[in-house]
Design an enzyme around this catalytic site. Structure first.
Site, PDB file in Angstrom:
ATOM      1  CG  ASP A 101     -11.826  70.035  15.923  1.00 38.04           C
ATOM      2  OD1 ASP A 101     -11.422  68.972  15.410  1.00 38.04           O
ATOM      3  OD2 ASP A 101     -11.374  71.156  15.627  1.00 38.04           O
ATOM      4  CG  ASP A 204      -7.712  66.473  14.229  1.00 38.64           C
ATOM      5  OD1 ASP A 204      -7.402  67.617  13.881  1.00 38.64           O
ATOM      6  OD2 ASP A 204      -6.897  65.660  14.730  1.00 38.64           O
ATOM      7  CD  GLU A 263      -6.851  68.577   9.673  1.00 39.58           C
ATOM      8  OE1 GLU A 263      -5.960  69.429   9.723  1.00 39.58           O
ATOM      9  OE2 GLU A 263      -6.880  67.604  10.457  1.00 39.58           O
ATOM     10  CG  HIS A 335      -6.123  75.244  14.726  1.00 41.00           C
ATOM     11  ND1 HIS A 335      -7.037  74.815  13.800  1.00 41.00           N
ATOM     12  CD2 HIS A 335      -5.584  74.137  15.268  1.00 41.00           C
ATOM     13  CE1 HIS A 335      -7.053  73.494  13.785  1.00 41.00           C
ATOM     14  NE2 HIS A 335      -6.175  73.057  14.661  1.00 41.00           N
ATOM     15  CG  ASP A 336      -3.325  72.996  12.411  1.00 37.74           C
ATOM     16  OD1 ASP A 336      -3.112  73.140  13.626  1.00 37.74           O
ATOM     17  OD2 ASP A 336      -4.059  72.100  11.942  1.00 37.74           O
TER      18      ASP A 336
HETATM   19  O1  TEU Z   1      -3.891  68.813  12.046  1.00 39.73           O
HETATM   20  C1  TEU Z   1      -3.447  67.842  11.183  1.00 39.73           C
HETATM   21  C2  TEU Z   1      -2.335  68.193  10.292  1.00 39.73           C
HETATM   22  O2  TEU Z   1      -1.878  67.385   9.542  1.00 39.73           O
HETATM   23  C3  TEU Z   1      -1.781  69.528  10.326  1.00 39.73           C
HETATM   24  O3  TEU Z   1      -2.301  70.574   9.751  1.00 39.73           O
HETATM   25  C4  TEU Z   1      -0.705  69.643  11.269  1.00 39.73           C
HETATM   26  O4  TEU Z   1      -0.949  70.696  12.126  1.00 39.73           O
HETATM   27  C5  TEU Z   1       0.518  69.841  10.453  1.00 39.73           C
HETATM   28  O5  TEU Z   1       1.123  68.627  10.313  1.00 39.73           O
HETATM   29  C6  TEU Z   1       1.386  70.838  11.044  1.00 39.73           C
HETATM   30  O6  TEU Z   1       2.424  71.138  10.187  1.00 39.73           O
HETATM   31  C7  TEU Z   1      -4.852  68.456  12.970  1.00 39.73           C
HETATM   32  C8  TEU Z   1      -5.164  69.634  13.859  1.00 39.73           C
HETATM   33  O7  TEU Z   1      -5.723  70.651  13.085  1.00 39.73           O
HETATM   34  C9  TEU Z   1      -3.922  70.032  14.566  1.00 39.73           C
HETATM   35  O8  TEU Z   1      -4.085  71.193  15.339  1.00 39.73           O
HETATM   36  C10 TEU Z   1      -3.517  68.889  15.453  1.00 39.73           C
HETATM   37  O9  TEU Z   1      -2.295  69.179  16.059  1.00 39.73           O
HETATM   38  C11 TEU Z   1      -3.382  67.594  14.667  1.00 39.73           C
HETATM   39  O10 TEU Z   1      -4.452  67.371  13.767  1.00 39.73           O
HETATM   40  C12 TEU Z   1      -3.379  66.419  15.601  1.00 39.73           C
HETATM   41  O11 TEU Z   1      -4.632  66.273  16.186  1.00 39.73           O
END
Ligand code: TEU
Length: 583
Positions: A101, A204, A263, A335-336
């Site tokens: 990541d 990310d 992402e 994970h989100d």
């Molecule tokens: O996520 C970015 C993101 O926009 C999301 O999916 C976020 O979790 C969402 O706004 C939640 O509703 C990435 C990572 O995958 C996430 O785990 C991190 O928290 C985020 O970036 C910040 O690094």
């Protein structure tokens, strides 16, 4: 002209490990790298090609590792750099690859770069982050943007009285990518990991790195506390330039063929065509967010019913949009996101297995690279938390505090967390029916789902009818059947409210994928059956309680049929005209 060799990842399946919740080797209740090492047989049995490891770098863990204080070391909670090297070598020895990541839109506020940056307005690293004076004599933030994790996107620093931008938590200050020194530091760090042998990066929120000049206010939606800054920081003016530069300076000419997946919340098909066009050398594929937003109302805490027709049309639009250039990533969960079977399927005991299989079938047989999130191959379900105290994610906790502070009923807000919280995906992987699901000998950092007694890897691997073995067959099909990689996609029965059907066609072969994406049986009428070519063909894969009459699909029944592609096949001609669905 000989066609270019397809990249290795076009026949690969990626498995995402969220290390905190995967497996704990030392009994501290938190998953770690040695835990990952101890379960590689599971991944090998599933047949996946790549492990994407969520962040294991040194971090204060404000956002479970997405707040990094040292990019070149492993956090002690996860192990050591030597463990990481061992994991990499072991994966390589087993013919698998490792994707790390890459979190470089922001660092931790405890990263030495930020510690220096905040120390004075004249520090050489001051401009590495986004600092501005406040409005109203410095008392109010520089603009009205809200942060992803509640509150304003700015914090005032007491040392200098200026404000710094953080699109996520206050402990995740945004780097200033306009500064070439920042980009050079990122390039150097990425090269350092490639030299160590890693095979790629999941980047990310990488489409947030270029912000619009002047950082203008966002529109405030009715009832919202903050303005929406997204139009001013998503897919910003220099995004393509920054990604191309990273590619040229770091990824190009590497001995290993690196996989990059950006992402990108808010990315459109049109942008993705540019971003993933190999000729432009930016990224190999993107994670888009459209299909995981279809059940959101005002925001993720305000659910609206998911329409199957919309979901099918959305994925079809991405298939068509990236058919002649670029490449798709395919995912239901990470994970989100909530657990796929609870969100898109039916996680009741009667339908959990069949619906998880049906979802896996349709996703994996689209064109693109599928991503399996840990536990998805077991049909793991959303968490069941009785109280706020059982929640762990800062997004959920902050939202609850902010909403209740603004006058909402605490129980109503708690109930809204249940289907949407990121913690749903973060309960420990269920390995065994035993204590803590075999995840840890200590007290797990987040509750283990009580259904681990039935839903666990040990049981799934022993049961040929399990979700696990169905996913294994899907992975194998991608490895062995070129139609799955190359076949032209065509959606069928686009308006059907229960059935998801499509073909994948090459000049010599065709797969027909048909799934009942509902908990009620379906009887196809004559016209529908005709559109599916009578549902004839050799059964390649099937799931669910298959009936003996072809026109009937049981609840969540999925069938994959192989046919010889016929030039005048009604399904393939009809399918070509499905662009109207999404455009
Ligand atoms: O996520 C970015 C993101 O926009 C999301 O999916 C976020 O979790 C969402 O706004 C939640 O509703 C990435 C990572 O995958 C996430 O785990 C991190 O928290 C985020 O970036 C910040 O690094």
């Amino acid at each position: 002209m000989t066609p270019p060799t397809p990249p290795w990842w076009s026949t690969a399946v990626v498995y995402q490990v969220y290390p905190r919740s995967f497996a704990d080797s030392d009994g501290d209740g938190i998953g770690d790298l040695r835990g990952v090492l101890s379960h590689l047989d599971h991944l090998a049995a599933l047949g996946v090609d790549v492990v994407w490891l969520s962040p294991i770098y040194r971090s204060p863990q404000d956002d479970n590792g997405y707040d990094i204080s040292d990019y070149r070391d492993v956090d002690p909670v996860f192990g050591t750099l030597a463990d990481l090297d061992e994991l990499l070598a072991t994966l390589h020895a087993r013919g698998m690859r490792l994707v790390m990541d890459l979190v470089v839109n922001h660092t931790s506020d405890e990263h030495p770069w930020f510690v220096e940056s905040r120390s004075s307005t004249t520090n050489p690293k001051r401009d590495w982050y986004v600092w501005r004076g406040g409005r109203d004599g410095g008392e109010r933030p520089p603009n009205n943007w809200g942060a992803a994790f509640s509150g304003p996107a700015w914090d005032r620093d007491t040392t200098t009285g200026q404000w710094y931008l953080h699109l996520f938590s206050p402990k995740q200050p945004d780097l200033n990518w306009e500064n070439p020194e920042v980009r050079a530091a990122v390039h150097e760090m990425v090269a350092w990991w490639l030299d160590r042998g890693v095979d790629g990066f999941r980047m990310d929120v990488v489409n947030f790195v270029s912000k619009v000049d002047g950082l203008p206010d966002g529109v405030v939606a009715p009832g919202a506390l903050f303005g929406d800054g997204a139009p001013h920081f998503q897919n910003g003016p220099r995004l393509h330039e920054f990604l191309h530069e990273l590619h040229e300076r770091v990824f190009a000419g590497r001995p290993q063929a690196v996989l990059t997946v950006g992402e990108m919340p808010g990315v459109t098909v049109e942008q993705a065509r540019l971003l993933t066009d190999p000729a432009r050398a930016e990224v190999d594929m993107v994670f888009q967010f459209e299909h995981v937003g279809l059940d959101h109302g005002r925001d993720k805490w305000d659910p609206r019913p998911l329409e199957l027709r919309e979901l099918k049309a959305n994925l079809a639009r991405w298939q068509t949009g990236l058919a002649d250039v670029g490449w798709n990533s395919l995912y239901w969960s990470n994970h989100d996101q909530p657990r796929a079977v609870s969100r898109f399927g039916d996680d009741s005991p009667a339908h959990r297995v069949a619906s998880a299989m049906a979802l896996g079938t349709v996703l994996h047989l689209h064109r693109g690279t599928p991503y399996v999130y840990q536990g998805e191959e077991l049909g793991m379900t959303n968490a069941v938390f009785a109280s706020l105290a059982e929640h762990r994610d800062l997004e959920s906790l902050n939202h609850h505090r902010e909403a209740v502070g603004a006058g909402a009923d605490p129980d109503v807000v708690l109930a809204a967390l249940a289907p949407a919280s990121r913690d749903n995906a973060r309960t420990p992987v269920q390995w065994t029916p035993g204590t803590s699901a075999g995840f840890s000998t200590g007290a797990p950092w987040i509750g283990v789902h009580p259904n681990h007694v039935d839903v666990n890897a040990e049981a799934a691997r022993a049961d040929p009818g399990s979700v696990f073995h169905h996913y294994r067959r899907l992975v194998e099909l991608r490895h062995t059947d070129p139609v799955v990689t190359d076949g032209v996609f065509a959606l069928l029965l686009a308006e059907h409210e229960q059935v998801w059907a499509f073909t994948r066609t090459t000049p010599t072969a065709q797969l027909l994928v048909v799934a009942n994406v509902s908990s009620a049986p379906v009887t196809l009428d004559g016209a529908e059956l005709a559109e599916l070519g009578g549902l004839g063909g050799e059964v390649v894969l099937s799931s669910g309680p298959a009936g003996d009459r072809p026109a009937q699909l049981g609840a969540w029944e999925a069938r994959v049929l192989r046919r010889r592609a016929a030039a005048r096949d009604p399904s393939s001609t009809r399918g070509r005209s499905t662009t109207r669905l999404g455009r």
